[in-house]
Design an enzyme around this catalytic site. Sequence first.
Site, PDB file in Angstrom:
ATOM      1  N   ALA A  83       0.869  -1.179   0.000  1.00 53.29           N
ATOM      2  CA  ALA A  83       0.000   0.000   0.000  1.00 53.29           C
ATOM      3  C   ALA A  83       0.906   1.229   0.000  1.00 53.29           C
ATOM      4  CB  ALA A  83      -0.891  -0.011   1.236  1.00 53.29           C
TER       5      ALA A  83
ATOM      6  N   GLY B  33       0.707  -4.998   0.820  1.00 55.70           N
ATOM      7  CA  GLY B  33      -0.450  -5.063  -0.063  1.00 55.70           C
ATOM      8  C   GLY B  33      -0.132  -5.696  -1.411  1.00 55.70           C
TER       9      GLY B  33
ATOM     10  N   GLU C  30      -0.435  -9.299  -0.806  1.00 51.44           N
ATOM     11  CA  GLU C  30      -1.871  -9.551  -0.586  1.00 51.44           C
ATOM     12  C   GLU C  30      -2.637  -9.524  -1.902  1.00 51.44           C
ATOM     13  OE1 GLU C  30      -1.772  -6.387   2.371  1.00 51.44           O
ATOM     14  OE2 GLU C  30      -2.721  -7.739   3.797  1.00 51.44           O
TER      15      GLU C  30
ATOM     16  N   GLU D 132       4.723  -5.218   7.156  1.00 51.41           N
ATOM     17  CA  GLU D 132       4.017  -4.110   7.816  1.00 51.41           C
ATOM     18  C   GLU D 132       4.491  -3.894   9.252  1.00 51.41           C
ATOM     19  OE1 GLU D 132       2.599  -6.459   5.936  1.00 51.41           O
ATOM     20  OE2 GLU D 132       1.063  -5.574   4.649  1.00 51.41           O
TER      21      GLU D 132
HETATM   22  N1  CAA Z   1       4.670   3.209  -0.479  1.00 52.50           N
HETATM   23  C1  CAA Z   1       5.086   4.392  -0.982  1.00 52.50           C
HETATM   24  N2  CAA Z   1       6.256   4.534  -1.624  1.00 52.50           N
HETATM   25  C2  CAA Z   1       7.044   3.449  -1.734  1.00 52.50           C
HETATM   26  C3  CAA Z   1       6.668   2.190  -1.222  1.00 52.50           C
HETATM   27  C4  CAA Z   1       5.405   2.090  -0.578  1.00 52.50           C
HETATM   28  N3  CAA Z   1       4.938   0.925  -0.097  1.00 52.50           N
HETATM   29  N4  CAA Z   1       7.657   1.304  -1.482  1.00 52.50           N
HETATM   30  C5  CAA Z   1       8.624   1.981  -2.144  1.00 52.50           C
HETATM   31  N5  CAA Z   1       8.253   3.274  -2.296  1.00 52.50           N
HETATM   32  C6  CAA Z   1       9.003   4.352  -2.954  1.00 52.50           C
HETATM   33  C7  CAA Z   1      10.168   4.823  -2.081  1.00 52.50           C
HETATM   34  O1  CAA Z   1       9.728   5.747  -1.098  1.00 52.50           O
HETATM   35  C8  CAA Z   1      11.082   5.437  -3.124  1.00 52.50           C
HETATM   36  O2  CAA Z   1      10.565   6.695  -3.461  1.00 52.50           O
HETATM   37  P1  CAA Z   1      11.580   7.990  -3.574  1.00 52.50           P
HETATM   38  O3  CAA Z   1      12.506   7.631  -4.708  1.00 52.50           O
HETATM   39  O4  CAA Z   1      10.675   9.119  -3.863  1.00 52.50           O
HETATM   40  O5  CAA Z   1      12.303   8.073  -2.274  1.00 52.50           O
HETATM   41  C9  CAA Z   1      10.881   4.532  -4.331  1.00 52.50           C
HETATM   42  O6  CAA Z   1       9.628   3.854  -4.116  1.00 52.50           O
HETATM   43  C10 CAA Z   1      11.964   3.466  -4.469  1.00 52.50           C
HETATM   44  O7  CAA Z   1      12.040   2.784  -3.236  1.00 52.50           O
HETATM   45  P2  CAA Z   1      13.406   2.548  -2.436  1.00 52.50           P
HETATM   46  O8  CAA Z   1      14.358   3.677  -2.693  1.00 52.50           O
HETATM   47  O9  CAA Z   1      13.061   2.246  -1.012  1.00 52.50           O
HETATM   48  O10 CAA Z   1      13.967   1.249  -3.194  1.00 52.50           O
HETATM   49  P3  CAA Z   1      14.929   0.122  -2.615  1.00 52.50           P
HETATM   50  O11 CAA Z   1      15.286  -0.722  -3.782  1.00 52.50           O
HETATM   51  O12 CAA Z   1      16.012   0.733  -1.805  1.00 52.50           O
HETATM   52  O13 CAA Z   1      14.024  -0.743  -1.593  1.00 52.50           O
HETATM   53  C11 CAA Z   1      12.029  -1.926  -0.898  1.00 52.50           C
HETATM   54  C12 CAA Z   1      12.950  -1.503  -2.072  1.00 52.50           C
HETATM   55  C13 CAA Z   1      12.775  -2.888   0.025  1.00 52.50           C
HETATM   56  C14 CAA Z   1      10.825  -2.610  -1.514  1.00 52.50           C
HETATM   57  C15 CAA Z   1      11.616  -0.667  -0.103  1.00 52.50           C
HETATM   58  O14 CAA Z   1      11.112   0.322  -1.022  1.00 52.50           O
HETATM   59  C16 CAA Z   1      10.540  -0.894   0.935  1.00 52.50           C
HETATM   60  O15 CAA Z   1      10.827  -1.416   1.986  1.00 52.50           O
HETATM   61  N6  CAA Z   1       9.277  -0.496   0.646  1.00 52.50           N
HETATM   62  C17 CAA Z   1       8.187  -0.590   1.586  1.00 52.50           C
HETATM   63  C18 CAA Z   1       7.721  -2.019   1.773  1.00 52.50           C
HETATM   64  C19 CAA Z   1       6.592  -2.072   2.790  1.00 52.50           C
HETATM   65  O16 CAA Z   1       6.774  -1.780   3.947  1.00 52.50           O
HETATM   66  N7  CAA Z   1       5.395  -2.465   2.329  1.00 52.50           N
HETATM   67  C20 CAA Z   1       4.234  -2.567   3.152  1.00 52.50           C
HETATM   68  C21 CAA Z   1       3.389  -1.328   3.020  1.00 52.50           C
HETATM   69  S1  CAA Z   1       2.054  -1.284   4.198  1.00 52.50           S
HETATM   70  C22 CAA Z   1       0.835  -2.216   3.505  1.00 52.50           C
HETATM   71  O17 CAA Z   1       0.965  -2.737   2.427  1.00 52.50           O
HETATM   72  C23 CAA Z   1      -0.431  -2.341   4.332  1.00 52.50           C
HETATM   73  C24 CAA Z   1      -1.384  -3.356   3.820  1.00 52.50           C
HETATM   74  O18 CAA Z   1      -1.444  -4.464   4.288  1.00 52.50           O
HETATM   75  C25 CAA Z   1      -2.314  -3.032   2.742  1.00 52.50           C
END
Ligand code: CAA
Length: 258
Positions: free
Chosen positions: A65, A109, A112, A132
């Site tokens: 998400a 998400g 999911e 999460e």
């Molecule tokens: N939401 C918003 N933006 C996101 C995102 C997310 N879930 N995942 C990645 N991005 C964005 C980053 O903020 C970044 O944007 P900027 O360039 O503007 O800073 C861009 O995508 C690239 O991401 P990274 O620089 O972090 O890339 P990376 O290769 O270093 O890392 C990753 C990749 C490990 C996937 C890392 O991006 C990450 O940990 N993302 C979040 C994963 C996460 O926590 N997901 C769960 C979300 S909560 C949820 O989903 C609730 C639910 O159950 C519905």
Amino acid sequence: MPYETILVETRGPVGLVTLNRPKALNALSDLLVTELGQALDALEADDSIGAIVVTGSEKAFAAGADIKEMQNFSYMDVYKANFITAKWERLAKCRKPTIAAVAGYALGGGCELAMMADFILAADTAKFGQPEITIGTIPGAGGTQRLTRFVGKSKAMEMCLTGRLMDAAEAERAGLVSRVVPATDLVDEAVRVAEKIAKLSRPVVMMAKDAVNAAYETTLTEGIRVERRIFHATFAVEDQKEGMAAFAEKRQPDWKHR
Ligand code: CAA
């Protein structure tokens, strides 16, 4: 219809939806989820489409998400909107067969969403997880429930409590994905499999899907009762006659309903 966050194309009888927010690793913003729902509505309504593939990019199916969109939501915001809203479940509600073709990250998400498809075909680069907990929340689009049904309590609990990611090989061993293929071949293979399904009898495919899904929703006795009723129903479809006649006559079936 032009979309901002997804691409939609048809390949023969297959609808291919590509999540397309590369700068955010396909984070599932409200707009993306809305557009995905609209695309699925259109593909479901299109009689020339017999199966649907949902995919992302080489780097990410979807990284979850959209964290930046939801970070300042209050309890009242999420409670009143019933966030994660019903439109997230659109993929799970498709009557036509659906395949999630996953390369790279399928997190939160994203994992999911992939689990809402009928099955997941994974690239060897795929990584699945429910991280999460590492951002102070829990899965909210079915992750604690679907992942547990796919891989069992121990793995689901470890992944949800630690945020550990599962690579493609482990995901295949655990039964989360049907198969692992080379990343370069992922979308073509998913379309090939979808095309194979789309060329079968559409009502019978939909019935098979309903029957398998009953296994997730009910007890064994009830599930077997549902299966028996649906099995009987196939005998009311001309394609059961055609399929069995073709077998007896040693020829290819010519399905009436596609
Ligand atoms: N939401 C918003 N933006 C996101 C995102 C997310 N879930 N995942 C990645 N991005 C964005 C980053 O903020 C970044 O944007 P900027 O360039 O503007 O800073 C861009 O995508 C690239 O991401 P990274 O620089 O972090 O890339 P990376 O290769 O270093 O890392 C990753 C990749 C490990 C996937 C890392 O991006 C990450 O940990 N993302 C979040 C994963 C996460 O926590 N997901 C769960 C979300 S909560 C949820 O989903 C609730 C639910 O159950 C519905």
